[in-house]
Design a protein around this motif. Sequence first.
Motif, short mmCIF file in Angstrom:
data_model
loop_
_atom_site.label_atom_id
_atom_site.label_comp_id
_atom_site.label_asym_id
_atom_site.label_seq_id
_atom_site.Cartn_x
_atom_site.Cartn_y
_atom_site.Cartn_z
N ARG A 36 61.63 -8.42 11.05
CA ARG A 36 61.01 -7.42 9.78
C ARG A 36 60.72 -5.99 10.20
O ARG A 36 60.09 -5.65 9.16
N ASN A 37 61.10 -5.67 11.40
CA ASN A 37 61.05 -4.35 11.63
C ASN A 37 59.52 -3.70 11.68
O ASN A 37 59.33 -2.78 11.09
N ILE A 38 58.62 -4.56 12.30
CA ILE A 38 57.40 -4.26 12.38
C ILE A 38 57.06 -4.26 13.90
O ILE A 38 57.34 -4.91 14.72
N ASN A 39 56.54 -3.06 14.06
CA ASN A 39 56.20 -2.75 15.78
C ASN A 39 54.57 -3.27 16.01
O ASN A 39 53.76 -3.37 15.18
N ASP A 40 54.35 -3.12 17.29
CA ASP A 40 53.10 -3.49 17.92
C ASP A 40 51.88 -2.49 17.22
O ASP A 40 51.16 -3.17 16.89
N PRO A 41 52.03 -1.31 17.06
CA PRO A 41 51.30 -0.54 16.40
C PRO A 41 50.69 -0.87 15.14
O PRO A 41 49.61 -0.96 14.81
N MET A 42 51.85 -1.11 14.26
CA MET A 42 51.48 -1.72 13.19
C MET A 42 50.56 -3.11 13.19
O MET A 42 49.68 -3.02 12.19
N VAL A 43 51.08 -3.84 13.94
CA VAL A 43 50.07 -5.25 14.08
C VAL A 43 49.00 -4.81 14.37
O VAL A 43 47.94 -5.17 13.79
N MET A 44 48.40 -3.90 15.62
CA MET A 44 47.26 -3.60 15.88
C MET A 44 46.33 -2.79 14.62
O MET A 44 45.35 -3.11 14.48
N ASP A 45 47.23 -2.17 13.85
CA ASP A 45 46.40 -1.27 12.71
C ASP A 45 45.92 -2.50 11.84
O ASP A 45 44.79 -2.40 11.33
N VAL A 46 46.74 -3.50 11.72
CA VAL A 46 46.20 -4.65 10.69
C VAL A 46 44.97 -5.24 11.05
O VAL A 46 44.26 -5.71 10.38
N LEU A 47 45.18 -5.66 12.29
CA LEU A 47 43.93 -6.47 13.06
C LEU A 47 42.66 -5.57 13.15
O LEU A 47 41.69 -6.03 12.80
N ARG A 48 42.64 -4.25 13.25
CA ARG A 48 41.84 -3.26 13.45
C ARG A 48 41.12 -2.92 12.11
O ARG A 48 40.04 -2.53 12.12
N SER A 49 41.95 -2.81 11.08
CA SER A 49 41.49 -2.27 9.63
C SER A 49 41.76 -2.98 8.87
O SER A 49 41.48 -2.50 7.47
N GLY A 50 42.71 -4.07 8.72
CA GLY A 50 42.88 -4.89 7.66
C GLY A 50 41.88 -5.78 7.18
O GLY A 50 40.80 -5.91 7.53
N ARG A 51 42.09 -6.60 5.83
CA ARG A 51 41.32 -7.60 5.24
C ARG A 51 41.76 -8.58 5.13
O ARG A 51 43.01 -9.03 5.33
N LEU A 52 41.02 -9.90 5.29
CA LEU A 52 41.09 -11.24 5.10
C LEU A 52 41.87 -11.34 3.96
O LEU A 52 41.16 -11.22 2.84
N ALA A 53 43.22 -11.84 3.63
CA ALA A 53 43.74 -11.85 2.52
C ALA A 53 43.47 -13.14 1.71
O ALA A 53 43.87 -13.45 0.58
N LEU A 54 43.43 -14.22 2.51
CA LEU A 54 43.22 -15.57 2.20
C LEU A 54 41.91 -16.12 2.98
O LEU A 54 41.85 -15.96 4.19
N PRO A 55 41.30 -17.28 2.37
CA PRO A 55 40.00 -17.81 3.18
C PRO A 55 40.90 -18.63 4.64
O PRO A 55 41.84 -19.03 4.62
N PRO A 56 39.99 -18.43 5.54
CA PRO A 56 40.45 -18.83 6.72
C PRO A 56 40.61 -20.20 6.47
O PRO A 56 40.00 -21.06 5.83
N GLU A 57 41.55 -21.03 7.51
CA GLU A 57 41.95 -22.37 7.54
C GLU A 57 41.81 -23.01 8.75
O GLU A 57 42.11 -22.32 9.94
N PRO A 58 41.24 -24.12 9.04
CA PRO A 58 41.07 -24.78 10.25
C PRO A 58 42.41 -25.16 10.82
O PRO A 58 43.27 -25.23 10.03
N ASP A 59 42.29 -24.89 12.10
CA ASP A 59 43.93 -25.39 12.56
C ASP A 59 43.75 -26.71 13.11
O ASP A 59 42.77 -27.40 13.57
N MET A 60 44.92 -27.54 12.81
CA MET A 60 44.98 -28.89 12.88
C MET A 60 44.87 -29.37 14.46
O MET A 60 44.29 -30.52 14.69
N LYS A 61 45.51 -28.48 15.01
CA LYS A 61 45.50 -29.15 16.67
C LYS A 61 44.55 -28.34 17.64
O LYS A 61 44.33 -28.79 18.74
N HIS A 62 43.91 -27.25 17.17
CA HIS A 62 42.63 -26.69 17.74
C HIS A 62 41.44 -26.48 17.12
O HIS A 62 41.43 -26.55 16.05
N PRO A 63 40.35 -26.32 17.90
CA PRO A 63 39.18 -26.06 17.18
C PRO A 63 38.93 -24.67 16.45
O PRO A 63 38.00 -24.43 15.67
#
Length: 102
Positions: A36-63
């Motif tokens: 998708r031509n998305i690089n590491d700095p773009m991912v880090m920008d989303v994690l550092r400044s983004g918003r939750l787009a959907l409600p969090p969901e529990p993971d079925m295999k992990h806590p």
Amino acid sequence: MSVPSQRQLEKHIRASAASSSNVILTNHAKQRMKERNINDPMVMDVLRSGRLALPPEPDMKHPGLMCRMQRLVAGVNVAVVVYVEHPAPNLTVVTVIDVRKD
């Protein structure tokens, strides 16, 4: 222990992503980034400044929770699905999405 609110999770993800050593990219996420031509700095920008787009969901295999952070970065609406075990600072990027195309 109580489940954190969406706002608390956003703050936790942003604070944890402040140090890139807390962020782990799965092979699947790296493959999707390349496709998708998305690089590491773009991912880090989303994690550092983004918003939750959907409600969090529990993971079925992990806590923990699966959280989809989203943000417009360099003209691309990027979503990053991250696995979080609150309050641990480690973040595992499960997949990366170009929202316009999906």
